[in-house]
Design an enzyme around this catalytic site. Sequence first.
Site, short mmCIF file in Angstrom:
data_model
loop_
_atom_site.label_atom_id
_atom_site.label_comp_id
_atom_site.label_asym_id
_atom_site.label_seq_id
_atom_site.Cartn_x
_atom_site.Cartn_y
_atom_site.Cartn_z
N ASP A 67 -103.88 -1.64 41.73
CA ASP A 67 -103.30 -0.65 41.79
C ASP A 67 -101.66 -0.80 41.77
OD1 ASP A 67 -103.27 -1.71 44.08
OD2 ASP A 67 -104.67 -0.28 44.93
N ASN A 136 -109.48 4.37 55.99
CA ASN A 136 -110.57 5.27 55.63
C ASN A 136 -111.71 5.00 54.53
OD1 ASN A 136 -109.27 4.95 53.32
ND2 ASN A 136 -108.35 6.93 52.99
N HIS A 138 -111.25 3.21 51.76
CA HIS A 138 -110.98 2.96 50.66
C HIS A 138 -110.64 1.64 49.83
CE1 HIS A 138 -106.15 2.87 51.22
NE2 HIS A 138 -106.65 1.74 51.18
N GLU A 143 -109.53 6.79 47.05
CA GLU A 143 -109.96 7.51 48.60
C GLU A 143 -111.28 8.30 48.63
OE1 GLU A 143 -107.49 6.67 50.27
OE2 GLU A 143 -105.54 7.22 49.63
#
Length: 242
Positions: A67, A136, A138, A143
């Site tokens: 990313d 979370n 991810h 996400e």
Amino acid sequence: MKVMIYKTAEEIAEAVGRIIIKRVADEPTSAIGFATGASPVPTYEYIVNEFNKGNISFKDMKTFNLDEYCDLPVEDINSYHYFMNENLFGKIDVNPENINFLDGNAEDYDKESQRYAEAIKNAGGIKVQILGIGTNGHIGFNEPADEFTDEAFKVKLTQSTRDSNAKYFGGEEKMPKYAMTMGIGSIMRAKEIVLIATGEAKAKAIAAAVNGEVTPQCPASVLQNHPNATLFIDEAAASLLK
Ligand code: F6R
């Protein structure tokens, strides 16, 4: 999905570092998928050390990063281009022409996604993909969402991710709101996946990924469906596992 629990981050670094080095030694042109963030840093240190000892060359290795932030120049000290150069690529003999990143500043994100998918295919597919995990759940910047994604795409970062990473930018207001990330499909097509997680802050996400249902609300849970995915975690990250 296999789970390996270690006492220290150094032990994880050695275990994961050895997998990467063996892969490249066996097939020097292998494409390796790289992650940024704090989790893989000790692994990159291990790899650099082995390189410095003359134990391995990465000259023909191909690299694909997971990313990159949008609206951030690649020269910025918080860009993932910068991070990889500082922590790994600038310290080994990888040919700069073999280094691939998503362009977070692409004019057309769909075209950029197609370009990356083609480049991965032309490199023979990713042989080993390194991942971290967000608090979370991810992976990459996938996400929690209603559906699993496929190829790379532009994503709006969640508050949880912004809270975790704002420290690097010296305040949330200076942090990009979007990123370009490989999708779940692109990650799952890697032959082998190694995920690194250390510390108590990751325990909830690890428990959901391993013991929970496979759901895009915890993107890392999809790794339960991968034929060769291993989690390399410390005791703190493993503390909520059943
Ligand atoms: C980084 C990435 C992220 C991180 C994750 C964990 O390229 O894709 O998914 O792996 O946010 O970050 P750290 O390791 O800093 O806790």
